[in-house]
Design a protein around this motif. Sequence first.
Motif, mmCIF file in Angstrom:
data_model
loop_
_atom_site.group_PDB
_atom_site.id
_atom_site.type_symbol
_atom_site.label_atom_id
_atom_site.label_comp_id
_atom_site.label_asym_id
_atom_site.label_seq_id
_atom_site.Cartn_x
_atom_site.Cartn_y
_atom_site.Cartn_z
ATOM 1 N N ASP A 158 -5.899 -4.233 1.961
ATOM 2 C CA ASP A 158 -4.690 -4.405 1.151
ATOM 3 C C ASP A 158 -5.043 -4.927 -0.237
ATOM 4 O O ASP A 158 -4.524 -4.448 -1.253
ATOM 5 C CB ASP A 158 -3.730 -5.386 1.831
ATOM 6 C CG ASP A 158 -3.165 -4.859 3.141
ATOM 7 O OD1 ASP A 158 -3.287 -3.643 3.379
ATOM 8 O OD2 ASP A 158 -2.617 -5.651 3.914
ATOM 9 N N ALA A 198 -4.292 -1.849 -2.937
ATOM 10 C CA ALA A 198 -2.890 -1.859 -3.377
ATOM 11 C C ALA A 198 -2.815 -1.638 -4.879
ATOM 12 O O ALA A 198 -3.673 -2.097 -5.638
ATOM 13 C CB ALA A 198 -2.236 -3.186 -3.002
ATOM 14 N N LEU A 216 0.798 -1.227 0.000
ATOM 15 C CA LEU A 216 0.000 0.000 0.000
ATOM 16 C C LEU A 216 0.831 1.277 0.000
ATOM 17 O O LEU A 216 0.285 2.376 -0.082
ATOM 18 C CB LEU A 216 -0.936 0.022 1.218
ATOM 19 C CG LEU A 216 -2.145 -0.915 1.163
ATOM 20 C CD1 LEU A 216 -2.882 -0.888 2.494
ATOM 21 C CD2 LEU A 216 -3.078 -0.510 0.039
ATOM 22 N N SER A 231 0.269 4.639 -2.279
ATOM 23 C CA SER A 231 -1.036 4.466 -2.926
ATOM 24 C C SER A 231 -1.948 5.672 -2.691
ATOM 25 O O SER A 231 -1.707 6.506 -1.817
ATOM 26 C CB SER A 231 -1.724 3.214 -2.401
ATOM 27 O OG SER A 231 -2.033 3.367 -1.018
#
Length: 623
Positions: free
Chosen positions: A224, A228, A133, A136
């Motif tokens: 996640d 991600a 992550l 992001s």
Amino acid sequence: MLINAEKGARMCISETIMNLIWAPITDLKDVKMSGNWMWAAKCDGEGARLVDAVGSLCRGLREIGCAIDGGKDSLSMAVTAHGELVKSPGTLVLSAYAPCTNVTKVVNPALTASAESRLLWIKCGGEKNKMRLGGSSLAQVYSQIGDDCPDIEDFSEISKVFSIVQGLLLQDQIVGTINKPMILAGHDISDGGLITAILEMAFAGNVSIGIDIKNPYEEMSSLDLLFAEECGIILEVSCPDDVIKRFRDSNVQCQMIGFASDSYGSNAHVKIHVDGKLEVDEKLVDLREEWELIGDKLGQFQTNTNSLKEAKKVRENCQKITYKCDFDWFYETSFIYHQQYFSTAPRVAIIREEGSNGDREMASAFTLAGFQVFDVTMTDILSGHSLVGYRGAAFVGGFSYADVLGSAKGWAAGVLFNERVSKEFENFRSRSDTFSFGVCNGCQLMAHLGWIGDHDDEEEVRKPTVFLDENECGRFESSFGPVKIERSRSLMLSGMENSILGLWSSHGEGRFTYSSSLNLKNLKSNGQICVRFCDDQGKIGSDYGSQRLPYPWNPNGSVEDVAAICSRNGRHLAMMPHSDRSFLTWQWAESNDVPWNTRFDQQNVALSPWIRMFRNAYNWCKE
């Protein structure tokens, strides 16, 4: 880039390739890139980070087999303000280009919701068991950067995915009697991650989706998995079992994650499960309004407030556009390759001025309709070039003299205030064997010249009665939408009435106005209103008891949704939206949805119904 410059450079390569993947190209090794660096290279530590990033880029490009052949560097991206050093984040921008082998096979992100189609998630390039992550969009929402960002550990896997998708783009399967593409829609996973890519595809298609993602990683949260930005793509495919086998045979992760269904607009719903657990259960329109929020806030600085409100209401209720075409338009085009044909074909002058930009599209449309086409500039006419030998004149779109005097006013002045040129144009207009067509800037020109409007065609002096004013929304509008062809006197639109077709609009001054209300009344009674903007159901404003449709169905605010007007004798047609940019099926924004798109898969030219108006002009000249 803020976390790790080397990983940032590698991710930039992967995202560039995953954006190019949707157009069939000759070969991955034919891809060239322009590389642009923006970096505060003179600041402590930044020069070393830049060297690392450049080295990573070079190694990645060697592995994937592409090359950079140009670009620029901006390496002084820092300033001292009020005693504080402010640095721009190190940035790499790659622009990729390659020869496209078949533009009709390019895939867009809009879900089609075909009955047999399924959505697939393909993850590639990164480590199999990681969904990182760092860096992001989700991290930014929480004012964080992160400490571990996505990376590309295996460029060969990206090459495999690219090769498989390229093969699928060019392959169709037969469903009943129709050839259907293997890939119906596609989107790369980048800003926002897996969930954003899925939702953007649903927004673009305006459809419901049902998603159930199997979490392939132990001890990994749904957060996640969904947010991600690891390298990957989403596909909507018509033959999922075959496609999944191809990826898995190449040892590439591929998972069927759901489907799209044909519940449109306000009836559309989004349900997303992870391992059977419901994570998202919302109306599509509610999620899309969240997605549109920033655009609307920016729009407040450049768009009429009422238009923004109208657009929001339209988004809440819009359905799939229902196109309608009851006439035949396809014909054999092979004659255009026979040189002897052109000696007898009627001649049309594609007339342009300094700043025009639509001459090639216009020339292509008239050539495919059978005309001899000639490029004629206003400089040619000012130098003595005569229009005597032409049957048709096409005034193209663009921004003549940059519209600094107002749209087409400079162009019109070059005609009206030059006695010889004015006479040349008037002689052409008054001949009984000629026609003319003006689109966008050319439409504005014809209005200034008085070639359309509420007056007798035989009048030598015709004061303009039709004017094109600034769009009611207050800004330049570029959009694709439906129009309705009316029964009119226009020879170019003969036999096309009551059809609902798509057109590109691209103008800042396209609102039809008139010197008096009587002018509009007379234009209607004389059958000179040729085309109107309409909504997704083919209705115009009067169908709802309104003077006009809301924005953006009516992109400029013309009263009674007028989009095109012709002269009283029907020989001269002025249209604001661009049929010259819509006469091939692949030019349409919704080309996958039109019912005639598959009809010509095996033909050399994918003609749309708009070619009929150009062919009408050809037949009129011949007859």
